[in-house]
Design a protein around this motif. Sequence first.
Motif, PDB file in Angstrom:
ATOM      1  N   GLU A  97      63.417 -60.707  43.433  1.00 40.73           N
ATOM      2  CA  GLU A  97      64.313 -61.663  44.098  1.00 40.73           C
ATOM      3  C   GLU A  97      65.552 -61.924  43.257  1.00 40.73           C
ATOM      4  O   GLU A  97      66.663 -62.003  43.787  1.00 40.73           O
ATOM      5  CB  GLU A  97      63.583 -62.970  44.384  1.00 40.73           C
ATOM      6  CG  GLU A  97      62.542 -62.862  45.484  1.00 40.73           C
ATOM      7  CD  GLU A  97      61.779 -64.163  45.708  1.00 40.73           C
ATOM      8  OE1 GLU A  97      62.276 -65.238  45.292  1.00 40.73           O
ATOM      9  OE2 GLU A  97      60.695 -64.102  46.310  1.00 40.73           O
ATOM     10  N   LYS A  98      65.380 -62.045  41.950  1.00 45.38           N
ATOM     11  CA  LYS A  98      66.524 -62.274  41.057  1.00 45.38           C
ATOM     12  C   LYS A  98      67.458 -61.067  41.040  1.00 45.38           C
ATOM     13  O   LYS A  98      68.685 -61.214  41.060  1.00 45.38           O
ATOM     14  CB  LYS A  98      66.043 -62.600  39.642  1.00 45.38           C
ATOM     15  CG  LYS A  98      65.389 -63.961  39.527  1.00 45.38           C
ATOM     16  CD  LYS A  98      64.897 -64.206  38.113  1.00 45.38           C
ATOM     17  CE  LYS A  98      64.204 -65.555  38.002  1.00 45.38           C
ATOM     18  NZ  LYS A  98      63.693 -65.793  36.649  1.00 45.38           N
ATOM     19  N   ILE A  99      66.882 -59.880  41.001  1.00 46.32           N
ATOM     20  CA  ILE A  99      67.692 -58.662  41.007  1.00 46.32           C
ATOM     21  C   ILE A  99      68.465 -58.554  42.318  1.00 46.32           C
ATOM     22  O   ILE A  99      69.665 -58.259  42.328  1.00 46.32           O
ATOM     23  CB  ILE A  99      66.820 -57.406  40.769  1.00 46.32           C
ATOM     24  CG1 ILE A  99      66.281 -57.396  39.330  1.00 46.32           C
ATOM     25  CG2 ILE A  99      67.603 -56.122  41.062  1.00 46.32           C
ATOM     26  CD1 ILE A  99      65.225 -56.334  39.057  1.00 46.32           C
ATOM     27  N   LEU A 100      67.787 -58.811  43.436  1.00 49.03           N
ATOM     28  CA  LEU A 100      68.454 -58.714  44.741  1.00 49.03           C
ATOM     29  C   LEU A 100      69.543 -59.779  44.887  1.00 49.03           C
ATOM     30  O   LEU A 100      70.596 -59.517  45.486  1.00 49.03           O
ATOM     31  CB  LEU A 100      67.440 -58.803  45.868  1.00 49.03           C
ATOM     32  CG  LEU A 100      66.509 -57.592  45.975  1.00 49.03           C
ATOM     33  CD1 LEU A 100      65.442 -57.826  47.033  1.00 49.03           C
ATOM     34  CD2 LEU A 100      67.298 -56.320  46.271  1.00 49.03           C
ATOM     35  N   ALA A 101      69.319 -60.967  44.339  1.00 51.26           N
ATOM     36  CA  ALA A 101      70.362 -61.996  44.354  1.00 51.26           C
ATOM     37  C   ALA A 101      71.566 -61.541  43.533  1.00 51.26           C
ATOM     38  O   ALA A 101      72.720 -61.774  43.919  1.00 51.26           O
ATOM     39  CB  ALA A 101      69.807 -63.318  43.818  1.00 51.26           C
ATOM     40  N   TYR A 102      71.309 -60.890  42.405  1.00 50.03           N
ATOM     41  CA  TYR A 102      72.384 -60.346  41.561  1.00 50.03           C
ATOM     42  C   TYR A 102      73.157 -59.275  42.330  1.00 50.03           C
ATOM     43  O   TYR A 102      74.388 -59.249  42.313  1.00 50.03           O
ATOM     44  CB  TYR A 102      71.783 -59.784  40.274  1.00 50.03           C
ATOM     45  CG  TYR A 102      72.797 -59.393  39.231  1.00 50.03           C
ATOM     46  CD1 TYR A 102      73.243 -60.316  38.284  1.00 50.03           C
ATOM     47  CD2 TYR A 102      73.310 -58.107  39.168  1.00 50.03           C
ATOM     48  CE1 TYR A 102      74.165 -59.962  37.310  1.00 50.03           C
ATOM     49  CE2 TYR A 102      74.233 -57.740  38.196  1.00 50.03           C
ATOM     50  CZ  TYR A 102      74.658 -58.673  37.274  1.00 50.03           C
ATOM     51  OH  TYR A 102      75.574 -58.322  36.319  1.00 50.03           O
ATOM     52  N   VAL A 103      72.430 -58.402  43.037  1.00 52.89           N
ATOM     53  CA  VAL A 103      73.072 -57.370  43.860  1.00 52.89           C
ATOM     54  C   VAL A 103      73.921 -58.028  44.944  1.00 52.89           C
ATOM     55  O   VAL A 103      75.064 -57.630  45.178  1.00 52.89           O
ATOM     56  CB  VAL A 103      72.022 -56.411  44.470  1.00 52.89           C
ATOM     57  CG1 VAL A 103      72.647 -55.511  45.531  1.00 52.89           C
ATOM     58  CG2 VAL A 103      71.357 -55.570  43.382  1.00 52.89           C
ATOM     59  N   ASP A 104      73.376 -59.046  45.614  1.00 56.96           N
ATOM     60  CA  ASP A 104      74.134 -59.760  46.646  1.00 56.96           C
ATOM     61  C   ASP A 104      75.428 -60.337  46.086  1.00 56.96           C
ATOM     62  O   ASP A 104      76.462 -60.318  46.741  1.00 56.96           O
ATOM     63  CB  ASP A 104      73.303 -60.901  47.250  1.00 56.96           C
ATOM     64  CG  ASP A 104      72.265 -60.409  48.241  1.00 56.96           C
ATOM     65  OD1 ASP A 104      72.373 -59.264  48.711  1.00 56.96           O
ATOM     66  OD2 ASP A 104      71.346 -61.189  48.557  1.00 56.96           O
ATOM     67  N   GLN A 105      75.358 -60.848  44.876  1.00 57.30           N
ATOM     68  CA  GLN A 105      76.520 -61.485  44.252  1.00 57.30           C
ATOM     69  C   GLN A 105      77.546 -60.463  43.770  1.00 57.30           C
ATOM     70  O   GLN A 105      78.752 -60.685  43.877  1.00 57.30           O
ATOM     71  CB  GLN A 105      76.048 -62.344  43.072  1.00 57.30           C
ATOM     72  CG  GLN A 105      77.161 -63.050  42.343  1.00 57.30           C
ATOM     73  CD  GLN A 105      76.671 -63.773  41.092  1.00 57.30           C
ATOM     74  OE1 GLN A 105      75.595 -63.503  40.582  1.00 57.30           O
ATOM     75  NE2 GLN A 105      77.487 -64.675  40.606  1.00 57.30           N
TER      76      GLN A 105
END
Length: 130
Positions: A97-105
């Motif tokens: 989830e943290k990695i995907l949030a980073y990708v989203d950002q």
Amino acid sequence: SGGVYVSNDSKRERSVSGISRGYGEPVHTFGVTEKGETPVSRVNIGLAACVTMCVQGYYASKEGNKTMPVQVESRLDNEHIEVLAGIGEEVSSEKQEKILAYVDQKCKVKALFQESIIFEAKFYVLESVE
């Protein structure tokens, strides 16, 4: 439609291709489509390369690890994007989830897609490469 495979393995044959550099080894991208090279295949390669560099960026900035092995495959079909991310460690659902949030950002290519497009990401552990 077609898939894209992103890796630091420069020995693989590739049709539609590109090279970018983030952390660690250069990222080689290549894709295969039934219709040959298309604008969509280029966008898909850009997405896979951007996601790869964002995952590497997450590890570098959040964990100080600039050498984490990452391989990303991407498939873009109509309103659905499927990304398969191979990483050199087991990734908990919380870290995913943290990695995907980073990708989203951070991923500028992903930001170009309409919100109606479904983005699905799956993670797996990379086998050791020698």
